[in-house]
Design an enzyme around this catalytic site. Structure first.
Site, PDB file in Angstrom:
ATOM      1  CG  HIS A  44     -29.117 -10.368  26.741  1.00  0.00           C
ATOM      2  ND1 HIS A  44     -29.770  -9.839  25.663  1.00  0.00           N
ATOM      3  CD2 HIS A  44     -28.660  -9.304  27.462  1.00  0.00           C
ATOM      4  CE1 HIS A  44     -29.728  -8.504  25.740  1.00  0.00           C
ATOM      5  NE2 HIS A  44     -29.053  -8.169  26.811  1.00  0.00           N
ATOM      6  NE  ARG A  97     -23.917 -12.958  38.633  1.00  0.00           N
ATOM      7  CZ  ARG A  97     -24.916 -12.093  38.665  1.00  0.00           C
ATOM      8  NH1 ARG A  97     -24.753 -10.870  38.197  1.00  0.00           N
ATOM      9  NH2 ARG A  97     -26.111 -12.431  39.138  1.00  0.00           N
ATOM     10  CG  HIS A 100      -1.801  -1.195   1.320  1.00  0.00           C
ATOM     11  ND1 HIS A 100      -1.359  -2.441   1.713  1.00  0.00           N
ATOM     12  CD2 HIS A 100      -3.127  -1.345   1.053  1.00  0.00           C
ATOM     13  CE1 HIS A 100      -2.375  -3.292   1.688  1.00  0.00           C
ATOM     14  NE2 HIS A 100      -3.458  -2.663   1.302  1.00  0.00           N
ATOM     15  CB  SER A 145     -24.480  -7.430  35.586  1.00  0.00           C
ATOM     16  OG  SER A 145     -25.710  -6.758  35.766  1.00  0.00           O
ATOM     17  CG  LEU A 185      -8.748   0.066   8.318  1.00  0.00           C
ATOM     18  CD1 LEU A 185      -9.466   0.640   7.111  1.00  0.00           C
ATOM     19  CD2 LEU A 185      -7.402   0.742   8.515  1.00  0.00           C
ATOM     20  CD  GLU A 206     -20.610  -3.830  24.387  1.00  0.00           C
ATOM     21  OE1 GLU A 206     -20.569  -3.255  23.281  1.00  0.00           O
ATOM     22  OE2 GLU A 206     -21.601  -3.727  25.153  1.00  0.00           O
ATOM     23  CG  HIS A 236      -3.505   0.371   4.864  1.00  0.00           C
ATOM     24  ND1 HIS A 236      -4.422   0.663   5.854  1.00  0.00           N
ATOM     25  CD2 HIS A 236      -3.417   1.479   4.098  1.00  0.00           C
ATOM     26  CE1 HIS A 236      -4.862   1.903   5.670  1.00  0.00           C
ATOM     27  NE2 HIS A 236      -4.271   2.419   4.629  1.00  0.00           N
ATOM     28  N   GLY A 269      -3.871  -3.019  11.465  1.00  0.00           N
ATOM     29  CA  GLY A 269      -4.304  -3.534  10.180  1.00  0.00           C
ATOM     30  C   GLY A 269      -5.824  -3.513  10.125  1.00  0.00           C
ATOM     31  N   GLY A 320     -10.607   5.456   6.733  1.00  0.00           N
ATOM     32  CA  GLY A 320     -11.113   4.142   7.134  1.00  0.00           C
ATOM     33  C   GLY A 320     -11.198   4.022   8.639  1.00  0.00           C
ATOM     34  CG  HIS A 338      -5.789   1.809  -0.504  1.00  0.00           C
ATOM     35  ND1 HIS A 338      -5.634   2.300   0.771  1.00  0.00           N
ATOM     36  CD2 HIS A 338      -6.137   0.504  -0.353  1.00  0.00           C
ATOM     37  CE1 HIS A 338      -5.875   1.336   1.641  1.00  0.00           C
ATOM     38  NE2 HIS A 338      -6.192   0.244   0.993  1.00  0.00           N
TER      39      HIS A 338
END
Lengths: 662, 662
Positions: A474, A358, A27, A385, A118, A412, A67, A116, A158, A263
């Site tokens: 869930h 948990r 690139h 939770s 993006l 997340e 890239h 890499g 990007g 590119h």
């Protein structure tokens, strides 16, 4: 812009174009377009010492647009990092070279992060800036700013389109991470053509909305303007900054400049020649760089080395003035600090009563926080939770970076990238957390954890249909297979307290791989047979009387109890069963053939896998003659106990399944 | 606001609170806070006919904050959708009820999309608005706006924090989707507390940056202001609109209002009582709704039915005036239109020369476009690489919604959600595309495709280390396992032209599940043994001489060739091997036990799986006595042919592996 600077910028361009051309793959567009900003930054505004790429207080630089790796490789070569030679550049993208297609952390000296995919670098940069802010809050004293560096990240359209950058920068703005500086290589070109086809938003305004200082450099080749913008970014002490640098993709190559075709493919030999002519490059020889250019880079590198020397001197004084801080510093940077816990009875203690894993994890987290002062982490708005809050350790916020509890918001993917960035920065041991089903969102960045081998810990709760009423959106089904199938991550699904503690022990002592803890919402009993053997990934938790049992039940997590109960029932009928707990399939796979044979003798073909998840991946242990008590499709919304019944997770069904194959 | 409106709003609140209380599980905060905007929208601004929930031109409504499902269920009950009864509401979150914890498409009449994973609904709404725009461009005539509806989506801070919403709305702004209206339930509360801990950005400004009209309603209970804002949103004919509606989470419940604790747990019996008293609700009985309230909803529903009647009358005229358009319309809405292709020789034709399956897919896409006028799709800025462009069909853009090529920008996750939305809308058969390794980004929304059973097609190219020089960040290893382990998606990895055409045939005839096509970058030979049997997911592609072969080689995609070559070599040594091609493990699993036994006789234990991916998931066919030629870790950066060699994907190694287990 004086001639040596121009030459030095163009050296990056020429090397990048030559490397891509030689590889016949790569690139060139980004390096040609952003060479000037990269040179200005590395040469005049970044504290870094090529002779010591691991200097703790160096400024960090991440090339989010991975890239464009030849940009980074050219810089590393010219500055003399890790003896990256011209020959290495000429081996770009070749087998076992130091210069792979995308920058790889741990592979090439001076590469701070693997990029890499993006947007990933954007998130990691935020994590590094958070680490810096936290460590500064913990360690700095009047006159001794031992932690005091910037984090720079460079990416293009990007990276800006990817949602992860919005997630990460919204948080960065909230946290007022003033030492984070984003260089936006704005060239208005994407692979499918002009960015207008899919991206007409006002990026600058978006960053203003996030709470960034925004700056614009109209001419991406104007070093002075770039330099001014970087200094203005540094000068803002309350907000992160984003500098839009308007560039031309493929700059300098007459036939390609400003075009999508610049590119991701070599310019072509003729165009490389034309580039060099156009830039007034003295020779056409491939990989030719004039000595004066090398000298310029060397001079800069030397003066940078002095900056580290000054820091070293300051740090030595600091260590004298605050010996307890120096000791603490060493603890922070000791990757093996937790290994002593293997025989620590307090660490392994638990109450013999039913408990959700948990909650057990919460107990362990609150033990670790007192043992490892550099333990830091949080959740994507689910701490109540996922039970990941460190009691009494405060919240990491704009007003107080010393807090050890991180609030990622409902983000997340960025959370995982940020966790990677924190781990990469050094000095901290981080964890991140969400519901297990949302490991789907986390996956792309968990893959980078694995690829880079950073010991980030993922705390993933609500691990099965045990979620209950929240229903199929869930309830994880295939997430265990998703993570187990990924190389270099250890996925623990503990069955009780001992296995949960073992999982955490593994997580905080790992130095080469991330760990995922997959934990229940619902209570589980403490199993008499569980032990530290869990660290082997799989072990006999309830053995048969005979050396060669009639059948083997394999299970993990909440279903180990079912196996133990079924074994007891089957014993009444004279069927002699072994129960094998597999808290971590990945580690079990790494055991010796002898150990695996001892646990799972090949002679025993009657094998049943019991897990409230897809059967996918269990076949290697179950074989052609075994059977499964697993999920056949998505879950449902109902109280958890009814779901376990509905989907066949009962002692009766396990008993019947074993008998069915005898 | 008159009394009956107030009562009608409060009926939603009371039902939601009662349902959550009865279930002793659920999320009362959102329904209490956003009842007013939902009522105002559904009662006075939305064209929908409860008596015909599938009316093609209805306004769409998506509850992106799916945890607030009782808001939606209460509306559906009160408006009389699908006989959703009080008893159904009382069965909220119970086994096999019509009212699961999160709204499920296909499960509850009137639910337009499955939501729960935050942000998903935002992306799907954009997809629905794109479908509307495209269909309108295709079908509308002067005086006959047969496609002319709005898409409304309601979500809160969580949906706004998720990166997918930035991705989707940046594209929506670019495309000027003026009939998309976003209701932002802004209550400043997240699970971990005040949104200020992680989310201080100026959301309104972000939407301005995206190119939206932005409107604000200061008092989320002021129906008149809400109504005005919705009408102002409708009035803007060039931009999508976002309405910030400032609400209080848990509104009306004195002890919970404005608190994080209102979000995800029952209010408590006392608080439900207090809520009803505070709202002046006439009775304390659970699920009590005064008759006058029901009457009000019935009156509205009836008048809505008239709107559809008018549309039906218009459509009848349209059908008369433009019979060819009516015929076309029926084609668009015929899910089974492609089934006729099973024996169409032209559809199955190919040239007998080596070709990459991504190129073969391009050939098929360009056949399908002529056969199915409602075929539409595109890529996340990779069309030149994924070969997904429909030649001569134009680009879908703000200036021309009739284009069939979609440009998603570098936004994989939103792309998948948008694809789901397009599929849910009806009338179109959509595909989306990216590199296979970036199915990681796509996964959370692909899961929703599977859960909803929408026949969206994923075109995923660059499917292995065959990627070559781009290296490990771009080389899929565990992605096949990730997708194969997910319920209700059919993952095809074709070995040649016939199998590629079969995969596409499956994709465009599926009505109940999404399909993933996993395609090579590199050329593959045409295999003499390949056939339409590929539609069974697995079949004998090169048989042994003996009925019971000495060994079986199982492979998919690019590795089938290796199996065939190894078989030929082994034959020279008198070893009689069967080669089984498994283009789609999911479909093979669904075949009869007899068929599977015929293909993979249990008596043959010498089995070798060959796939340039993790071995994870192959064990069920390989068993305890077989072997694998698979990837043991991540890939590397080098020319592809060298990587195949390096990692053992050679005829010699397959031969040796087979011999090793004989």
């Amino acid at each position: 812009m004086n001639n040596i600077d121009t030459m030095s910028v163009n050296a990056i361009r020429v090397l990048a174009a030559d490397a891509v051309q030689k590889a016949n793959s790569g690139h060139p567009g980004l390096p040609l377009g952003s060479a000037a900003m990269a040179y200005e930054l590395w040469a005049k505004h970044m504290n870094h010492n090529p002779a010591n790429p691991k200097w703790a207080n160096r400024d960090r630089f991440i090339l989010s647009g991975g890239h464009g790796s030849t940009l980074l490789y050219s810089l590393l070569h010219l500055f003399g990092y890790g003896d990256l030679s011209i020959e290495d550049l000429a081996q770009f993208r070749q087998l076992d070279s130091k210069t792979p297609g995308h920058p790889e952390y741990g592979h090439t000296v001076g590469v701070e992060a693997t990029t890499g995919p993006l947007g990933a670098g954007m998130g990691m940069a935020v994590g590094m800036a958070m680490s810096e802010a936290h460590l500064a809050a913990k360690f700095n004293k009047d006159n001794y700013k031992v932690v005091d560096h910037y984090t720079f990240v460079l990416g293009g359209d990007g990276c800006m389109m990817e949602g992860i950058s919005s997630e990460a920068f919204s948080l960065a703005g909230t946290l007022g991470l003033d030492k984070l500086i984003v260089l936006y290589d704005s060239n208005k070109i994407s692979i499918e053509g002009d960015t207008d086809i899919a991206f007409t938003e006002d990026v600058k305004k978006r960053f203003e909305a996030f709470g960034f200082q925004t700056l614009v450099v109209e001419d991406g080749n104007n070093l002075e303007e770039i330099g001014k913008a970087i200094e203005a970014a540094k000068a803002d002490k309350t907000r992160p900054s984003m500098i839009t640098v308007k560039t031309k993709i493929g700059f300098g190559c007459p036939a390609k400049e400003g075009k999508a075709s610049a590119h991701g493919e070599p310019l072509g030999a003729d165009n490389v020649t034309a580039l060099k002519e156009n830039l007034g490059w003295p020779k056409q020889d491939a990989f030719y760089v004039p000595e004066e250019v090398y000298d310029n880079y060397k001079t800069i590198a030397k003066s940078n080395a002095k900056v580290e020397e000054e820091w070293n001197a300051m740090f030595a004084e600091y260590a004298k003035a605050y010996p307890e801080m120096k000791e603490l510093w060493d603890t922070y940077y000791d990757e093996n600090a937790a290994k002593k816990l293997i025989d620590d009875e307090e660490f392994w203690a638990f109450a013999d009563k039913p408990e959700a894993t948990r909650n057990l994890s919460h107990m362990v987290i609150n033990r670790i926080k007192d043992i490892l002062p550099n333990f830091i982490g949080g959740s994507a708005d689910l701490a109540p939770s996922t039970k990941t809050y460190m009691n009494g350790e405060g919240d990491f916020s704009k007003n107080d970076y010393s807090g050890r509890n991180l609030h990622f918001g409902v983000r997340e993917l960025a959370m995982a990238a940020i966790g990677n960035g924190m781990a990469l920065h050094g000095g901290l041991r981080a964890y991140v957390s969400t519901f297990f089903v949302f490991s789907d969102y986390v996956k792309p960045m968990a893959r980078l954890s694995s690829l880079m081998g950073v010991p980030l810990t993922y705390v993933l709760t609500h691990d099965s249909i045990g979620v209950g009423e929240d229903g199929p959106t869930h309830e994880p089904i295939e997430q265990l297979a998703m993570l187990r199938s990924m190389p270099n991550i250890n996925v623990f699904r503990p069955a009780d307290a001992t296995e949960t503690i073992a999982a955490w022990y593994h997580a905080i002592t790992s130095t080469t791989a991330p760990t995922a803890l997959v934990l229940t919402r619902q209570n589980l009993p403490q199993l008499p047979g569980s032990s530290k053997e869990a660290l082997k990934g799989g072990y006999v938790i309830d053995d048969s009387k005979k050396a060669v049992p009639d059948a083997i039940i394999l299970a993990s997590g909440s279903e180990v109890e079912l196996g133990v109960n079924a074994k007891a029932e089957l014993a009444k009928e004279g069927i002699d069963v072994r129960v094998v707990s597999i808290p971590c399939m990945d580690l079990f796979e790494q055991q010796s053939a002898e150990y695996k044979e001892a646990v799972l003798p090949k002679a025993v073909r009657a094998r049943v896998a019991v897990e409230a998840a897809t059967d996918f991946g269990w076949g290697k242990y179950v074989g052609l003659d075994g059977a499964y008590v697993t999920m056949k499709g998505f879950g449902a919304s109902a109280p958890a106990n009814l779901l376990f019944e509905k989907f066949g997770f009962t002692t009766e069904n396990v008993v019947a399944t074993v008998k069915g194959i005898l």
